[in-house]
Design an enzyme around this catalytic site. Structure first.
Site, mmCIF file in Angstrom:
data_model
loop_
_atom_site.group_PDB
_atom_site.id
_atom_site.type_symbol
_atom_site.label_atom_id
_atom_site.label_comp_id
_atom_site.label_asym_id
_atom_site.label_seq_id
_atom_site.Cartn_x
_atom_site.Cartn_y
_atom_site.Cartn_z
ATOM 1 N N GLN A 115 22.937 42.350 27.616
ATOM 2 C CA GLN A 115 22.804 40.952 28.047
ATOM 3 C C GLN A 115 21.396 40.463 27.748
ATOM 4 O O GLN A 115 20.410 41.170 27.966
ATOM 5 C CB GLN A 115 23.091 40.832 29.545
ATOM 6 C CG GLN A 115 22.880 39.438 30.127
ATOM 7 C CD GLN A 115 21.464 39.194 30.633
ATOM 8 O OE1 GLN A 115 20.735 40.140 30.917
ATOM 9 N NE2 GLN A 115 21.074 37.930 30.731
ATOM 10 N N HIS B 56 28.164 32.572 37.490
ATOM 11 C CA HIS B 56 27.067 33.449 37.915
ATOM 12 C C HIS B 56 27.307 33.984 39.327
ATOM 13 O O HIS B 56 26.372 34.186 40.098
ATOM 14 C CB HIS B 56 25.737 32.691 37.852
ATOM 15 C CG HIS B 56 24.602 33.501 37.296
ATOM 16 N ND1 HIS B 56 24.218 33.429 35.977
ATOM 17 C CD2 HIS B 56 23.763 34.399 37.880
ATOM 18 C CE1 HIS B 56 23.185 34.229 35.772
ATOM 19 N NE2 HIS B 56 22.898 34.843 36.910
ATOM 20 N N GLY C 21 34.531 36.678 41.923
ATOM 21 C CA GLY C 21 35.466 36.711 43.040
ATOM 22 C C GLY C 21 36.536 37.773 42.990
ATOM 23 O O GLY C 21 37.379 37.834 43.894
ATOM 24 N N ARG D 161 29.266 42.535 41.602
ATOM 25 C CA ARG D 161 28.914 43.020 42.936
ATOM 26 C C ARG D 161 29.663 44.301 43.300
ATOM 27 O O ARG D 161 29.132 45.154 44.016
ATOM 28 C CB ARG D 161 29.210 41.940 43.979
ATOM 29 C CG ARG D 161 28.254 40.753 43.944
ATOM 30 C CD ARG D 161 28.554 39.781 45.072
ATOM 31 N NE ARG D 161 27.618 38.673 45.121
ATOM 32 C CZ ARG D 161 27.816 37.491 44.535
ATOM 33 N NH1 ARG D 161 28.936 37.281 43.842
ATOM 34 N NH2 ARG D 161 26.907 36.531 44.632
#
EC number: 1.-.-.-
Length: 387
Positions: free
Chosen positions: A150, A274, A307, A329
């Site tokens: 990235q 993001h 999500g 996450r």
């Protein structure tokens, strides 16, 4: 009740070991990981921008998409494999770039990569990693696991050219350009906590001139100025002139930008807000996918993050037209909970849930998953097709 409204319940303790939580879901893992982190770093990873509206919406939106399983289908042999960056992957799931894995655990990005490589799960490495990109990709001993590097639109382009050169030499297959962060979002928890990183933290993939300053995140972050004048036409053309790696853009949330990305000839787009950490009150990414897939499908590769908490969420994204799903996450929670082994646990939860969802929905391979496997509940309580 929406999943985001459900209280986080303490993970259950085994009879034998009261200190060891039993982890049966990503929600369990989030709780167990959060219990191990300091408030500053827990809030850094778990929080979003401003009022966290997009952060919550990303997760809650999946509940609007309802599964429509097909029955009496031969699911005795379920093949989850697909391809990414020209390489076979175990399933349409990979790890998104996130900075500074060593804030979660000393195993760092190498630990995350070790878990990914053991399962042939692709990984996008952040430019702000604490481990070298060579050590990260080196966890795939036979080179079969796909990796991407990235980059952000750094004003100092030498940073990017150095990263591209090293990534190519280390066997990386793609570069992922983050396009939704010309400046950092306003993250209130980080401001309240006075976010900073421990002394001595290093960023070995960045050039020496960036190793001081605040960078807009907090004390100790490299001084990375972003090119706020970057444009589609100039930036993509320049990237193409610098590398023959696949070029993907991460942070597309508008159908108009998806069309421009196609016109500029990028190899793939990642629909992403993001993780709700940049501009609050943007739509949930799964809803954006429903808008963009009809425009982009077959013209460029489509990936998504934001999500995802269940294997069934991955299934829903594929049914809506995504070629690939990334999670950020979740890998961090696994790392914080138990280092590399915790990342493996997190991935295994999603892998097993996705395979089960495929079987229960009557799908034996990825191409069997179609929009017909989903409905959406409208405001009148009536089921509608998604397309």
């Amino acid at each position: 009740m929406s999943r985001t409204n459900l209280p986080i319940q303490p993970a259950k303790m085994s009879d034998a070991t009261s200190s060891k939580p039993q982890i049966f879901s990503i929600q369990d893992l989030k709780q167990a990981a959060s219990d191990k982190m300091s408030q500053m770093y827990r809030d850094y990873y778990n929080g979003g921008a401003m009022d966290n509206i997009t952060l919550a919406s990303n997760e809650a939106a999946f509940d609007r998409y309802l599964l429509r399983p097909r029955v009496l289908r031969n699911v005795s042999n379920i093949d989850m494999t697909t391809t990414l960056w020209g390489t076979k992957a175990a399933l349409p799931l990979g790890v998104s770039p996130s900075a500074m894995h060593r804030l979660a655990h000393a195993d760092g990005e190498v630990g995350t990569s070790k878990a990914c490589a053991a399962r042939n799960v692709p990984m996008i490495l952040s430019a702000l990693s604490n481990d070298t990109l060579e050590d990260v990709s080196g966890q795939s001993s036979d080179g079969s696991t796909p990796y991407a590097i990235q980059v952000s639109p750094f004003k100092n382009r030498q940073i990017t050219t150095n990263l591209l050169s090293r990534a190519k030499a280390a066997g990386y297959k793609a570069v992922v350009l983050t396009v939704d962060a010309p400046m950092f979002g306003r993250r209130l928890d980080d401001l309240r906590n006075g976010f900073s990183i421990p002394p001595g933290f290093s960023f070995p993939n960045l050039s020496a001139q960036t190793q001081s300053g605040s960078g807009g995140l907090g004390g100790g972050i490299p001084d990375l100025s972003f090119d706020t004048a970057a444009t589609w036409e100039e930036k993509i053309a320049w990237m193409k002139s610098q590398t023959d790696l696949e070029i993907w853009v991460k942070g597309v949330t508008s159908p108009l930008d998806a069309q421009i990305a196609i016109e500029q000839g990028v190899d793939g787009i990642i629909i992403s807000n993001h993780g709700g950490r940049q501009l609050d009150t943007t739509p949930a990414t799964i809803d954006i996918l429903r808008e963009i897939a009809p425009i982009a499908k077959g013209k460029t590769r489509i990936a998504i993050d934001g999500g995802f908490r269940r294997g069934s969420d991955i299934f829903k994204a594929v049914a809506l037209g995504a070629d690939f799903v990334f999670v950020g996450r979740i890998a961090i929670w696994g790392l914080a909970y138990d280092g590399s082994n915790g990342v493996g646990l997190a991935l295994d939860l999603l892998i097993n849930e996705f395979k089960l969802c495929m079987g229960l929905a009557g799908c034996s391979k990825i191409s069997d998953i179609t929009p017909a496997h989903l409905s959406i509940l409208n405001a009148k309580g009536v089921l509608e097709s998604v397309y």
